[in-house]
Enzyme design. Structure first.
Site, PDB file in Angstrom:
ATOM      1  N   THR A   1       9.995  12.826  25.828  1.00  0.00           N
ATOM      2  CA  THR A   1       9.741  12.588  27.248  1.00  0.00           C
ATOM      3  C   THR A   1       8.513  11.700  27.462  1.00  0.00           C
ATOM      4  OG1 THR A   1      10.767  14.669  27.901  1.00  0.00           O
ATOM      5  CG2 THR A   1       9.217  13.697  29.450  1.00  0.00           C
TER       6      THR A   1
ATOM      7  N   THR B   1      15.427  11.398  29.423  1.00  0.00           N
ATOM      8  CA  THR B   1      14.890  11.232  28.075  1.00  0.00           C
ATOM      9  C   THR B   1      15.950  11.572  27.036  1.00  0.00           C
ATOM     10  OG1 THR B   1      12.609  11.707  28.730  1.00  0.00           O
ATOM     11  CG2 THR B   1      13.182  12.107  26.429  1.00  0.00           C
ATOM     12  N   ASN B   2      16.774  12.576  27.369  1.00  0.00           N
ATOM     13  CA  ASN B   2      17.705  13.120  26.396  1.00  0.00           C
ATOM     14  C   ASN B   2      18.824  12.162  25.999  1.00  0.00           C
ATOM     15  OD1 ASN B   2      16.086  15.288  26.850  1.00  0.00           O
ATOM     16  ND2 ASN B   2      17.609  16.491  27.952  1.00  0.00           N
TER      17      ASN B   2
ATOM     18  N   THR C   1      19.344   6.414 -25.127  1.00  0.00           N
ATOM     19  CA  THR C   1      19.806   7.567 -24.348  1.00  0.00           C
ATOM     20  C   THR C   1      18.897   8.735 -24.697  1.00  0.00           C
ATOM     21  OG1 THR C   1      21.404   8.180 -26.072  1.00  0.00           O
ATOM     22  CG2 THR C   1      22.202   6.785 -24.266  1.00  0.00           C
TER      23      THR C   1
ATOM     24  N   SER D   1      -8.407  -0.807 -15.069  1.00  0.00           N
ATOM     25  CA  SER D   1      -9.309   0.300 -15.352  1.00  0.00           C
ATOM     26  C   SER D   1     -10.743  -0.096 -15.077  1.00  0.00           C
ATOM     27  CB  SER D   1      -9.165   0.731 -16.821  1.00  0.00           C
ATOM     28  OG  SER D   1     -10.111   1.720 -17.155  1.00  0.00           O
ATOM     29  N   SER D   2     -11.506   0.887 -14.626  1.00  0.00           N
ATOM     30  CA  SER D   2     -12.946   0.680 -14.431  1.00  0.00           C
ATOM     31  C   SER D   2     -13.725   1.029 -15.684  1.00  0.00           C
ATOM     32  CB  SER D   2     -13.442   1.536 -13.256  1.00  0.00           C
ATOM     33  OG  SER D   2     -13.221   2.913 -13.536  1.00  0.00           O
TER      34      SER D   2
ATOM     35  N   LYS E   1      -7.381  -3.548 -19.740  1.00  0.00           N
ATOM     36  CA  LYS E   1      -6.197  -2.750 -19.412  1.00  0.00           C
ATOM     37  C   LYS E   1      -5.560  -3.269 -18.123  1.00  0.00           C
ATOM     38  CE  LYS E   1      -4.783   2.116 -19.393  1.00  0.00           C
ATOM     39  NZ  LYS E   1      -3.926   2.204 -18.229  1.00  0.00           N
TER      40      LYS E   1
END
Length: 490
Positions: free
Chosen positions: A129, A169-170, A215, A346-347, A352
């Protein structure tokens, strides 16, 4: 036409999000007084929205995201209001001059104007609404401005009596959500199609590269890298078709149902007329639901659409899992393909590089799967003649479409198109693999093949060498039997 954010309250930011944890809306500057069935309240004088929108800002500081973050929903709602004005005028229920003003404002909204005025939160009580009234008030107040009146002088153009004529609204909210979904899914279809084509292009590029399939993460039989990527393309193509199949479902609407499906307050001819006008305006295959009472309370179409989105997201995530596995390493993993390096990984570990693009798509899939549960529970939560929980359905599905389309795009542009194969590494693996022995079973039998495989693993010698040594086949016969065309059947 004023569209600046100066009309927003002090604790609402530039895109309509409530700042902080305020539960009440405070304003600075001039205001106008508006009245509803609960009483009177002060609304910012320059705001195109009114008291009903104000109540929503006070009541629902939940998502901190206004409905305007989904422009497709705003466009769809404008199309619904435009179609309603045309239908009402056609049936003699709305003065032509008022209808013309409503249509003019709707056209402005469809041009992208006034969107900063749609400020109610996407998550809201009341079955939508607040969204419907935000739309009604903006159209009415901009219309009044065009007519030469002040905002709030609703005796000349009323948000409910005129803009919302023959509506509820509906019926307008779920219809607008469906139109928004049917429109925005086109972007996802385009991105998914482009991603499928990118995988297809790679399948051609990698068609000559032999590798060992797996697999249960164990060595299986040979295939080409091209076949693997062709499989990715095929599965995405299947999802394209499933998504396309949902569009007619989304285009069946309950517009004209008004409150509960009986069409009360509307001309009996209105439902057919408004659906026809909406179809013409949207250029979508819009049809009216055969049972408006059932359609007003049922959210099954949203559940079906959500399920198809989840299917597509999960299959896309599986592909991303494969890309991460195939590119794992570069020294201690599978290392069969290289994903484009997008950022330092990476830090703490120099050099990396992580598979960040597939990872973000994985996370999109997790979110889509989670919100599918939300949509399911919201659909189940409907009671009697209405489902009050369509706002969270709309939020979930529109978000999912946006994220998935963006995810497909970044996966294609920032990952798939730049994938390369580690050809020498793959050749080395195939040449030393006992998996190729499966291709010789029709020629030497299963028992001999099993014996040769065991010996090859133990002695570290090649299958081809042992088969020739055992006198089971000539070198030329082995070479022919272990060719790409024979092993991969490509």
């Amino acid at each position: 036409m004023a569209t600046s954010n100066s009309s927003l309250p002090d604790n609402v930011d530039e895109i309509g999000n409530l700042r902080g944890d305020a539960l009440l809306v405070n304003f600075a500057g001039p205001t106008r007084t508006e009245t509803d069935s609960l009483g009177s309240a002060e609304v910012p004088a320059e705001a195109y929205w009114g008291i009903h929108t104000l109540r929503a800002l006070e009541n629902f500081p939940i998502s901190r995201r206004p409905i305007s973050v989904f422009p497709e929903l705003i466009y769809a709602y404008a199309q619904v209001k435009l179609a309603a004005a045309r239908a009402n005028t056609q049936l003699g229920d709305l003065e032509p001059d008022k209808a013309a003003i409503i249509e003019q404002v709707c056209q402005e909204i469809l041009q992208g104007k006034l969107h900063d005025q749609f400020v109610v939160g996407v998550i809201q009580g009341g079955a939508g609404t607040s969204t419907n009234m935000n739309i009604n008030e903006v159209i009415a107040n901009r219309g009044l401005e065009l007519m030469g009146y002040a905002k709030g002088q609703y005796e000349h153009l009323h948000p409910i009596d005129d803009v919302n004529r023959s509506q509820s609204t509906n019926d307008t909210y779920p219809t607008s959500v469906k139109v928004a979904l049917a429109t925005s899914v086109q972007t996802l279809l385009t991105e998914l199609s482009d991603l499928r084509d990118a995988f297809s292009d790679k399948s051609v590029e990698f068609a000559h590269i032999l590798k060992i399939g797996r697999t249960q993460l164990q060595d299986a039989v040979p295939m080409t890298l091209g076949q693997e990527f062709h499989g990715f393309a095929t599965t995405l193509g299947e999802d394209l078709e499933r998504l396309r199949e949902t569009i007619p479902l989304l285009c069946e609407v309950n517009l004209g149902a008004t409150a509960i499906g009986t069409g009360i307050t509307a001309d009996p001819r209105y439902a057919d007329a408004v659906v026809r006008h909406l179809a013409e305006e949207t250029r979508l295959p819009i049809t009216g639901a055969p049972d408006l009472i059932e359609a007003t309370s049922d959210a099954g179409g949203f559940m079906t659409f959500s399920g198809v989105l989840k299917r597509s997201a999960i299959k896309l995530s599986k592909i991303c899992n494969d890309l991460r596995l195939l590119s794992s390493g570069p020294q201690a993993g599978l290392g069969e393909i290289n994903l484009p390096a997008r950022q330092a990984g990476s830090s703490i570990m120099p050099g990396k590089v992580n598979p960040v693009i597939p990872e973000v798509v994985n996370q999109i899939a997790f979110a889509v799967a989670g919100t599918d549960v939300t949509v399911t529970m919201a659909a189940e939560g409907g009671q009697l003649q209405l489902n009050a929980f369509e706002p969270v359905i709309a939020y979930s599905l529109l978000t999912n479409i946006t994220w998935m389309a963006n995810g497909c795009r970044t996966l294609r542009v920032n990952c798939v198109e730049g994938i390369t194969a580690n050809v020498e590494h793959l050749e080395s693996i195939v040449s030393s693999s006992v998996g190729v022995i499966t291709g010789l079973i029709p020629l030497i039998g299963y028992q001999e093949a099993a014996r040769i495989a065991k010996e090859a693993l133990h002695s570290k010698r090649s299958v081809a060498e042992l088969v020739v040594e055992a006198g089971l086949m000539t070198e030329a016969e082995v070479t022919d039997a272990l060719s790409i065309s024979k092993l991969a059947r490509d």
